[in-house]
Write a protein that holds these residues in place. Sequence first.
Motif, mmCIF file in Angstrom:
data_model
loop_
_atom_site.group_PDB
_atom_site.id
_atom_site.type_symbol
_atom_site.label_atom_id
_atom_site.label_comp_id
_atom_site.label_asym_id
_atom_site.label_seq_id
_atom_site.Cartn_x
_atom_site.Cartn_y
_atom_site.Cartn_z
ATOM 1 N N ARG A 5 0.855 -1.197 0.000
ATOM 2 C CA ARG A 5 0.000 0.000 0.000
ATOM 3 C C ARG A 5 0.882 1.234 0.000
ATOM 4 N NH1 ARG A 5 -3.474 -1.367 5.360
ATOM 5 N NH2 ARG A 5 -4.531 -3.241 4.621
ATOM 6 N N THR A 7 -0.407 5.242 -1.077
ATOM 7 C CA THR A 7 -1.192 6.393 -0.603
ATOM 8 C C THR A 7 -2.658 6.017 -0.486
ATOM 9 O OG1 THR A 7 0.328 7.741 -1.885
ATOM 10 C CG2 THR A 7 -1.660 8.839 -1.076
ATOM 11 N N ARG A 8 -3.263 6.475 0.618
ATOM 12 C CA ARG A 8 -4.698 6.236 0.802
ATOM 13 C C ARG A 8 -5.435 7.234 -0.080
ATOM 14 N NH1 ARG A 8 -6.741 5.791 6.978
ATOM 15 N NH2 ARG A 8 -8.969 6.178 6.648
ATOM 16 N N GLU A 9 -6.164 6.709 -1.081
ATOM 17 C CA GLU A 9 -6.766 7.589 -2.102
ATOM 18 C C GLU A 9 -8.212 7.923 -1.806
ATOM 19 O OE1 GLU A 9 -6.422 5.857 -5.984
ATOM 20 O OE2 GLU A 9 -4.269 6.219 -6.077
ATOM 21 N N TYR A 10 -8.915 6.982 -1.164
ATOM 22 C CA TYR A 10 -10.368 7.166 -1.031
ATOM 23 C C TYR A 10 -10.874 6.292 0.106
ATOM 24 C CZ TYR A 10 -15.352 6.685 -2.412
ATOM 25 O OH TYR A 10 -16.719 6.657 -2.436
ATOM 26 N N ASP A 11 -11.730 6.863 0.942
ATOM 27 C CA ASP A 11 -12.386 6.090 1.999
ATOM 28 C C ASP A 11 -13.836 5.874 1.608
ATOM 29 O OD1 ASP A 11 -10.394 5.613 3.782
ATOM 30 O OD2 ASP A 11 -10.820 7.335 5.059
ATOM 31 N N LYS A 15 -14.846 -0.025 2.122
ATOM 32 C CA LYS A 15 -13.480 -0.336 1.717
ATOM 33 C C LYS A 15 -12.659 0.951 1.667
ATOM 34 C CE LYS A 15 -15.010 -2.954 -2.243
ATOM 35 N NZ LYS A 15 -16.133 -2.130 -2.358
ATOM 36 N N ARG A 16 -11.314 0.747 1.710
ATOM 37 C CA ARG A 16 -10.397 1.857 1.486
ATOM 38 C C ARG A 16 -9.637 1.573 0.210
ATOM 39 N NH1 ARG A 16 -8.507 1.568 7.164
ATOM 40 N NH2 ARG A 16 -10.242 2.717 8.054
ATOM 41 N N TRP A 18 -6.275 2.210 -2.010
ATOM 42 C CA TRP A 18 -4.868 2.614 -1.905
ATOM 43 C C TRP A 18 -4.196 2.535 -3.262
ATOM 44 C CZ3 TRP A 18 -2.589 3.655 2.988
ATOM 45 C CH2 TRP A 18 -3.373 3.304 4.109
ATOM 46 N N GLN A 30 -8.872 -2.265 0.335
ATOM 47 C CA GLN A 30 -8.776 -2.820 1.689
ATOM 48 C C GLN A 30 -10.200 -2.974 2.227
ATOM 49 O OE1 GLN A 30 -7.089 -0.122 4.519
ATOM 50 N NE2 GLN A 30 -7.420 -1.522 6.240
ATOM 51 N N THR A 32 -12.846 -3.313 4.986
ATOM 52 C CA THR A 32 -12.937 -2.964 6.405
ATOM 53 C C THR A 32 -14.149 -3.657 7.040
ATOM 54 O OG1 THR A 32 -14.392 -1.061 6.140
ATOM 55 C CG2 THR A 32 -12.034 -0.681 5.785
ATOM 56 N N ASP A 80 -6.574 -7.299 1.884
ATOM 57 C CA ASP A 80 -6.418 -6.450 0.698
ATOM 58 C C ASP A 80 -6.680 -7.235 -0.586
ATOM 59 O OD1 ASP A 80 -5.642 -4.418 2.355
ATOM 60 O OD2 ASP A 80 -3.527 -4.401 1.735
#
Length: 244
Positions: A5, A7-11, A15-16, A18, A30, A32, A80
């Motif tokens: 992973r 950069t975290r691009e979107y929550d 899911k997240r 990356w 990812q 959750t 993931d």
Amino acid sequence: MVWERETREYDGKAKRVWSVRGAPDLVILQFTDDATAFNGVKRASIPDKGRINVEITTHLLERVAAAGVPTHLVARQGEDLVCRRVSIIPVEIVVRNVCAGSLAKRYGVPEGTKLAYPLVEHFYKSDKLDDPLMTEEHAVLFGWATREELAVCRALALSVNDALKAFWDGLGVDLVDFKLEFGRLPDGTVVLADEITPDGSRLWERGTGRHLDKDVFRRDLGDLSATYRDLYARVFGRPFVAGS
Ligand SMILES: Nc1ncnc2c1ncn2[C@@H]1O[C@H](COP(=O)(O)OP(=O)(O)O)[C@@H](O)[C@H]1O
Ligand SMILES: [Mg+2]
């Protein structure tokens, strides 16, 4: 190969997203434990949901791929999902075999009514607008997808339905309906993206009609974590073990 992973691009709601180090053409989803219903109005954290859903998604994407449906799946690493990065087509495709949920409500047709053939519905993917129902014509006119892309989505969605129906059937589960998202690869090819999980499907135990999906949470029918662990055991033939 291990993907990292970056950069975290979107929550998202469940899911997240990356970016992946050194691989701009990939993305990590990812999974959750977050659960939402009614477009985020109802929320909870459901123990083990992320891990169960990522394993079920992987299994189902592999099955539909074997049936000839191209998908974004590259590999699973823990919670993931490593995927090919696509530009998501903002048209949610819902396939229904039995009347339930919003279809039952919209037309006053009783839940549980069998449909003579699979119904394919289109919803505009927009949380702000509550994912409104639309026709293919709206999607074409507003430039969300071309007619050709929609034809591909429909054909692939029906193939997914054939493959999944047979799979769940073998486990004593009726596939009532499910939602899919499709996306475009850089060369324009349309592939199945996102997830296939009990969050976005209705699965009714044959005989009892017991819900084995997120309706347990939406309708307060019991313990969603226990329901998902139950479903996991059916799919994989062994109990879910947390942290394994
Ligand atoms: N292969 C992919 N490439 C890029 N984005 C993807 C891919 N697969 C799924 N997505 C997007 O990633 C997000 C996943 O997070 P999710 O919690 O489902 O979000 P949402 O709240 O938007 O439904 C979704 O918006 C989905 O459209
Ligand atoms: Mg989603």
